[in-house]
Design a protein around this motif. Structure first.
Motif, mmCIF file in Angstrom:
data_model
loop_
_atom_site.group_PDB
_atom_site.id
_atom_site.type_symbol
_atom_site.label_atom_id
_atom_site.label_comp_id
_atom_site.label_asym_id
_atom_site.label_seq_id
_atom_site.Cartn_x
_atom_site.Cartn_y
_atom_site.Cartn_z
ATOM 1 N N ILE A 94 0.773 -0.949 -0.012
ATOM 2 C CA ILE A 94 0.109 0.056 -0.111
ATOM 3 C C ILE A 94 0.817 1.167 0.044
ATOM 4 O O ILE A 94 0.574 2.220 -0.732
ATOM 5 N N TRP A 95 1.889 1.233 0.725
ATOM 6 C CA TRP A 95 3.065 2.367 0.755
ATOM 7 C C TRP A 95 3.458 2.692 -0.506
ATOM 8 O O TRP A 95 3.469 3.792 -0.882
ATOM 9 N N VAL A 96 3.900 1.599 -1.372
ATOM 10 C CA VAL A 96 4.333 1.705 -2.557
ATOM 11 C C VAL A 96 3.525 2.194 -3.529
ATOM 12 O O VAL A 96 3.879 3.042 -4.288
ATOM 13 N N ALA A 97 2.202 1.631 -3.648
ATOM 14 C CA ALA A 97 1.323 2.156 -4.494
ATOM 15 C C ALA A 97 1.155 3.672 -4.070
ATOM 16 O O ALA A 97 0.903 4.380 -5.026
ATOM 17 N N ALA A 98 1.010 3.981 -2.783
ATOM 18 C CA ALA A 98 0.561 5.473 -2.564
ATOM 19 C C ALA A 98 2.204 6.397 -3.015
ATOM 20 O O ALA A 98 1.913 7.518 -3.623
ATOM 21 N N TYR A 99 2.779 5.916 -2.824
ATOM 22 C CA TYR A 99 4.498 6.671 -3.228
ATOM 23 C C TYR A 99 4.434 7.009 -4.831
ATOM 24 O O TYR A 99 4.764 8.068 -5.102
ATOM 25 N N LEU A 100 4.062 5.688 -5.574
ATOM 26 C CA LEU A 100 4.010 5.946 -6.874
ATOM 27 C C LEU A 100 3.134 6.882 -7.245
ATOM 28 O O LEU A 100 2.978 7.656 -8.565
ATOM 29 N N ARG A 101 1.952 6.830 -6.755
ATOM 30 C CA ARG A 101 1.058 7.958 -7.117
ATOM 31 C C ARG A 101 1.289 9.085 -6.806
ATOM 32 O O ARG A 101 1.099 10.253 -7.734
ATOM 33 N N ARG A 102 2.074 9.555 -5.702
ATOM 34 C CA ARG A 102 2.742 10.853 -5.402
ATOM 35 C C ARG A 102 3.464 11.157 -6.516
ATOM 36 O O ARG A 102 3.672 12.246 -7.028
ATOM 37 N N CYS A 103 4.470 10.483 -6.823
ATOM 38 C CA CYS A 103 5.306 10.599 -7.968
ATOM 39 C C CYS A 103 4.696 10.894 -9.196
ATOM 40 O O CYS A 103 4.985 11.984 -9.800
ATOM 41 N N GLN A 104 3.493 10.389 -9.520
ATOM 42 C CA GLN A 104 2.977 10.500 -10.789
ATOM 43 C C GLN A 104 2.222 11.997 -10.890
ATOM 44 O O GLN A 104 2.313 12.671 -11.709
ATOM 45 N N VAL A 138 12.002 0.257 -5.983
ATOM 46 C CA VAL A 138 11.071 1.365 -6.648
ATOM 47 C C VAL A 138 12.150 2.033 -7.675
ATOM 48 O O VAL A 138 13.158 2.617 -6.896
ATOM 49 N N GLU A 139 11.762 2.305 -8.612
ATOM 50 C CA GLU A 139 12.655 3.242 -9.734
ATOM 51 C C GLU A 139 11.925 4.472 -10.311
ATOM 52 O O GLU A 139 10.739 4.147 -10.500
ATOM 53 N N THR A 140 12.513 5.355 -10.010
ATOM 54 C CA THR A 140 12.075 6.920 -10.579
ATOM 55 C C THR A 140 12.992 7.370 -11.588
ATOM 56 O O THR A 140 14.241 7.316 -11.371
ATOM 57 N N GLU A 141 12.390 8.414 -12.273
ATOM 58 C CA GLU A 141 13.404 9.234 -13.024
ATOM 59 C C GLU A 141 12.996 10.467 -13.210
ATOM 60 O O GLU A 141 11.821 10.995 -13.147
ATOM 61 N N ASP A 142 14.026 11.233 -12.531
ATOM 62 C CA ASP A 142 13.789 12.916 -12.541
ATOM 63 C C ASP A 142 14.951 13.436 -12.565
ATOM 64 O O ASP A 142 15.881 13.202 -11.684
ATOM 65 N N HIS A 154 12.907 13.104 -4.817
ATOM 66 C CA HIS A 154 12.416 11.837 -4.552
ATOM 67 C C HIS A 154 11.294 11.653 -3.581
ATOM 68 O O HIS A 154 10.559 10.536 -3.440
ATOM 69 N N PHE A 155 10.614 12.596 -3.061
ATOM 70 C CA PHE A 155 9.407 12.806 -2.365
ATOM 71 C C PHE A 155 9.141 11.747 -0.905
ATOM 72 O O PHE A 155 8.225 11.470 -0.569
ATOM 73 N N LEU A 156 10.480 11.375 -0.418
ATOM 74 C CA LEU A 156 10.830 10.553 0.443
ATOM 75 C C LEU A 156 10.841 11.412 1.805
ATOM 76 O O LEU A 156 11.419 12.538 1.768
ATOM 77 N N ASP A 157 10.456 10.849 3.040
ATOM 78 C CA ASP A 157 10.776 11.228 4.333
ATOM 79 C C ASP A 157 12.330 10.647 4.784
ATOM 80 O O ASP A 157 12.563 9.550 4.780
ATOM 81 N N LEU A 158 13.231 11.795 4.941
ATOM 82 C CA LEU A 158 14.501 11.361 5.069
ATOM 83 C C LEU A 158 14.590 11.484 6.785
ATOM 84 O O LEU A 158 14.181 12.397 7.339
ATOM 85 N N ALA A 159 15.577 10.600 7.239
ATOM 86 C CA ALA A 159 15.884 10.517 8.440
ATOM 87 C C ALA A 159 16.754 11.821 8.735
ATOM 88 O O ALA A 159 17.640 12.174 8.039
ATOM 89 N N LYS A 160 16.562 12.327 9.996
ATOM 90 C CA LYS A 160 17.351 13.494 10.428
ATOM 91 C C LYS A 160 18.738 12.958 11.158
ATOM 92 O O LYS A 160 18.715 11.980 11.627
#
Length: 114
Positions: free
Chosen positions: A7-17, A98-102, A107-113
């Motif tokens: 579910i997380w991957v599907a939502a992430y790809l939707r965000r990228c799209q 998961v691979e994106t092209e930009d 990347h739209f990811l939450d990064l660890a501080k």
């Protein structure tokens, strides 16, 4: 309780799209709780790879979020990223890729501080 990986991957790809970034699942892992590695191809032969953050960086008050860390501070050659992914899959065959092209490296990811 953490959101299932599929579910997380599907939502992430939707965000990228929605941001105009092409993304796809290269390797499907365990649907419930597989680790996710995100490759961001920069379209110039280089890429960034984001791996799951270590459990030690998670905030106890927000245990459900997924955090990531870049595997290198700057983009590296795509063959180097592929070599790292091969090693990760040998260690954890249930992981997702998961691979994106930009070109801008978004990347739209939450990064660890830290």
């Amino acid at each position: 309780m953490r959101l299932k990986t599929n579910i997380w991957v599907a939502a992430y790809l939707r965000r990228c799209q929605t941001e105009g970034v092409f993304g796809a699942v290269r390797k499907k892992g365990a649907e419930e709780a597989g680790a996710v590695f995100v490759k961001v191809a920069l379209m110039d032969g280089n890429a960034m790879l984001y791996a799951p953050a270590p459990q030690t960086v998670y905030d106890d008050s927000r245990p459900v979020e997924r955090l990531f860390v870049p595997t290198a501070p700057q983009p590296v050659s795509e063959p180097s990223v592929e070599e790292r992914l091969t090693k990760e899959l040998r260690f954890d065959p249930d992981a997702w890729i998961v691979e994106t092209e930009d070109r801008a490296g978004r990347h739209f990811l939450d990064l660890a501080k830290g």
